[in-house]
Enzyme design. Structure first.
Site, mmCIF file in Angstrom:
data_model
loop_
_atom_site.group_PDB
_atom_site.id
_atom_site.type_symbol
_atom_site.label_atom_id
_atom_site.label_comp_id
_atom_site.label_asym_id
_atom_site.label_seq_id
_atom_site.Cartn_x
_atom_site.Cartn_y
_atom_site.Cartn_z
ATOM 1 N N GLN A 131 0.750 -1.191 -0.091
ATOM 2 C CA GLN A 131 0.071 0.154 -0.162
ATOM 3 C C GLN A 131 0.822 1.135 -0.074
ATOM 4 O O GLN A 131 1.724 1.724 1.007
ATOM 5 C CB GLN A 131 -0.850 0.011 1.399
ATOM 6 C CG GLN A 131 -1.647 1.228 1.424
ATOM 7 C CD GLN A 131 -2.508 1.316 2.718
ATOM 8 O OE1 GLN A 131 -2.058 0.859 3.691
ATOM 9 N NE2 GLN A 131 -3.816 1.691 2.582
ATOM 10 N N GLY A 132 0.747 2.297 -0.865
ATOM 11 C CA GLY A 132 1.656 3.305 -1.049
ATOM 12 C C GLY A 132 0.578 4.587 -0.533
ATOM 13 O O GLY A 132 -0.064 5.281 -1.547
ATOM 14 N N TYR A 133 0.481 4.853 0.780
ATOM 15 C CA TYR A 133 -0.348 5.911 1.039
ATOM 16 C C TYR A 133 0.761 6.837 1.921
ATOM 17 O O TYR A 133 0.669 8.041 1.354
ATOM 18 C CB TYR A 133 -1.284 5.260 2.061
ATOM 19 C CG TYR A 133 -2.836 4.969 1.610
ATOM 20 C CD1 TYR A 133 -2.689 4.140 0.167
ATOM 21 C CD2 TYR A 133 -3.925 5.119 2.285
ATOM 22 C CE1 TYR A 133 -4.215 4.023 -0.493
ATOM 23 C CE2 TYR A 133 -5.360 4.413 1.788
ATOM 24 C CZ TYR A 133 -5.256 4.032 0.485
ATOM 25 O OH TYR A 133 -6.340 3.605 -0.005
ATOM 26 N N SER A 134 0.991 6.539 3.050
ATOM 27 C CA SER A 134 1.595 7.534 3.944
ATOM 28 C C SER A 134 3.285 8.104 3.276
ATOM 29 O O SER A 134 3.532 7.389 2.451
ATOM 30 C CB SER A 134 2.058 7.065 5.320
ATOM 31 O OG SER A 134 1.070 6.529 6.009
ATOM 32 N N SER A 166 4.261 -1.392 3.987
ATOM 33 C CA SER A 166 4.598 -2.745 4.726
ATOM 34 C C SER A 166 4.832 -3.772 3.554
ATOM 35 O O SER A 166 4.083 -3.934 2.648
ATOM 36 C CB SER A 166 3.570 -3.265 5.513
ATOM 37 O OG SER A 166 2.938 -2.319 6.491
ATOM 38 N N GLU A 249 -9.100 -1.525 5.845
ATOM 39 C CA GLU A 249 -7.860 -1.781 6.342
ATOM 40 C C GLU A 249 -7.808 -1.791 7.995
ATOM 41 O O GLU A 249 -7.420 -2.363 8.831
ATOM 42 C CB GLU A 249 -6.828 -0.604 6.010
ATOM 43 C CG GLU A 249 -5.423 -0.835 6.758
ATOM 44 C CD GLU A 249 -4.532 0.459 6.259
ATOM 45 O OE1 GLU A 249 -3.267 0.200 6.620
ATOM 46 O OE2 GLU A 249 -5.027 1.411 5.854
ATOM 47 N N GLU A 378 -5.119 7.740 18.242
ATOM 48 C CA GLU A 378 -5.756 9.176 18.717
ATOM 49 C C GLU A 378 -6.669 9.717 17.580
ATOM 50 O O GLU A 378 -7.535 10.357 17.758
ATOM 51 C CB GLU A 378 -4.734 10.223 18.860
ATOM 52 C CG GLU A 378 -3.694 9.974 20.123
ATOM 53 C CD GLU A 378 -2.741 8.776 20.001
ATOM 54 O OE1 GLU A 378 -2.149 8.418 20.967
ATOM 55 O OE2 GLU A 378 -2.532 8.330 18.984
#
Length: 394
Positions: A131-134, A166, A249, A378
């Site tokens: 997954q290429g998100y952050s 990951s 997710e 949070e």
């Protein structure tokens, strides 16, 4: 009900005949999962047999439509299958971001050609995804991503960096958020694309965690060509796809709180510490903590089932995924903390065959990331407060 009981009997018989006894009841460590892909690694030959048999029935993705390789089961049948798998302590046949995250997004937003191209191989474990998100500086504020995709008529050229991807160093393909309109508001101008990790210009660098393992990576894109046919959903509306995928997710991460394989904590404690003259664990404090955990874990499993039922009929609140992610993460951390308490000083062993190279300690440390990955605890609590509890903002 009669049909469901017939299905249960048939499923039970099939599982007894097809799940290799050698892999039942194993307590899974990080090296015990089968992720599939072009370079699939199997802990034992029995795991390979188990994957082939489950995938052959589409039961690695039991509720996906049969036309895309899935099991075609309804919700009640899928719950029966899950309960029968727990009954014999069968291991997960396939761990897959393709099944847990990308597949549901493709079913909702993909073209028919994309579904036919990607979903059946995902079910069979032939493609391993990351997954290429952050990005650095775009974690909790995901919509602020800066990875750019420049339009070149029939393709894009992608440049940028992702982080916490990951298993990117082991993945075959990536599903990735890129900015296709830099002038649009930050939640707009984002697109959701797919591309092969062997594409020229893609590189990865593992990040070592406190567990000593490196499941997370930095991922770099240097003039990477991405074909237009690999756009999922509408151009510049990738945020819609991203939000839907994040819900899956977060539910996936939360599901780590529902453990049906391996010895229960109570049995682990009895085997490790022994019993008193009444046959109970001879440690009142630890016995109480394990009982509290077992009650909460049973309640969480029911909550997972109820949320799945609500989702199936379109009545699940979107923020329920945050609730499951938060509580499941906390449960998973509690379970590993109890396992460490049961093991005592022996559980601190870091290397050696006796401890399977320090599996207990390394897995315990790995759970600390549960509160961060998929959106921090949070962030989840803020979502729950705002959208479920309707609390006023600060």
């Amino acid at each position: 009900m009669a049909d469901l009981e017939t299905f249960r009997a048939e499923t039970r018989a099939w599982l007894e005949a097809n799940c290799p006894p050698e892999i039942r009841g194993r307590v899974p460590g990080e090296e015990d999962y089968v992720w599939g892909g072009r370079n699939a690694v199997f802990p034992t030959p029995h795991h390979k047999v188990w994957l082939e048999r489950m995938a052959g029935r589409g039961w690695t993705a039991p509720e996906w439509p049969a036309q895309y390789g899935g099991g075609g089961l309804n919700r009640e049948e899928a719950k029966v299958l899950a309960s029968e798998l727990r009954r014999i302590k069968a291991p997960m046949a396939l761990a897959s971001f393709g099944i847990w995250m990308l597949g549901p997004a493709l079913l909702a937003f993909g073209t028919e050609e994309q579904k036919q191209r990607f979903l059946p191989p995902i079910v069979r474990g032939e493609i391993r995804w990351c997954q290429g998100y952050s990005e650095p500086g775009s974690g909790s504020d995901l919509a602020s991503i800066q990875t750019r995709a420049e339009d070149r008529d029939d393709h894009w050229i992608v440049n940028g960096q992702k982080v916490w991807t990951s298993y990117a160093d082991k993945a075959d393909w990536i599903f990735c958020l890129v900015r296709t309109d830099p002038d649009a508001p930050k939640h707009l101008g984002i697109s959701f694309v797919l591309f092969d990790m062997t594409t020229p210009g893609v590189s990865t660098r593992p990040i070592t965690l406190i567990s000593g393992k490196s499941p997370f990576c930095e991922t770099f894109f240097d003039n990477v060509r991405v074909e237009k046919e690999n756009l999922v959903g509408t151009l510049n509306r990738g945020w819609d796809v991203a939000k839907a995928l994040l819900a899956h997710e977060r539910t996936m991460i939360g599901a780590m709180g529902d453990v049906g394989v391996g010895r229960p904590l109570g049995q682990l404690a009895l085997d490790t510490l022994g019993a008193d003259e009444t046959g109970r664990l001879d440690n009142l404090g630890l016995r109480s903590r394990i009982s509290d955990y077992d009650i909460d874990a049973a309640a969480f499993r029911l909550a997972m089932e109820r949320t799945g039922d609500l989702h199936k009929v379109g009545q699940a609140h979107p923020a329920m995924a945050s609730m499951l992610k938060y509580y499941g993460s906390e449960l998973n951390k509690r379970r590993h903390e109890l396992a460490m308490a049961i093991g005592g000083s022996d559980a601190l062993e870091w290397e050696g065959e006796r401890s399977r190279q320090g599996q207990a300690a390394r897995d315990w440390l790995r759970t600390k990331a549960n509160s961060i990955e998929g959106g921090t605890s949070e962030v989840q609590l803020n979502i729950i407060a705002k959208h479920l509890l309707q609390l006023p903002g600060a």
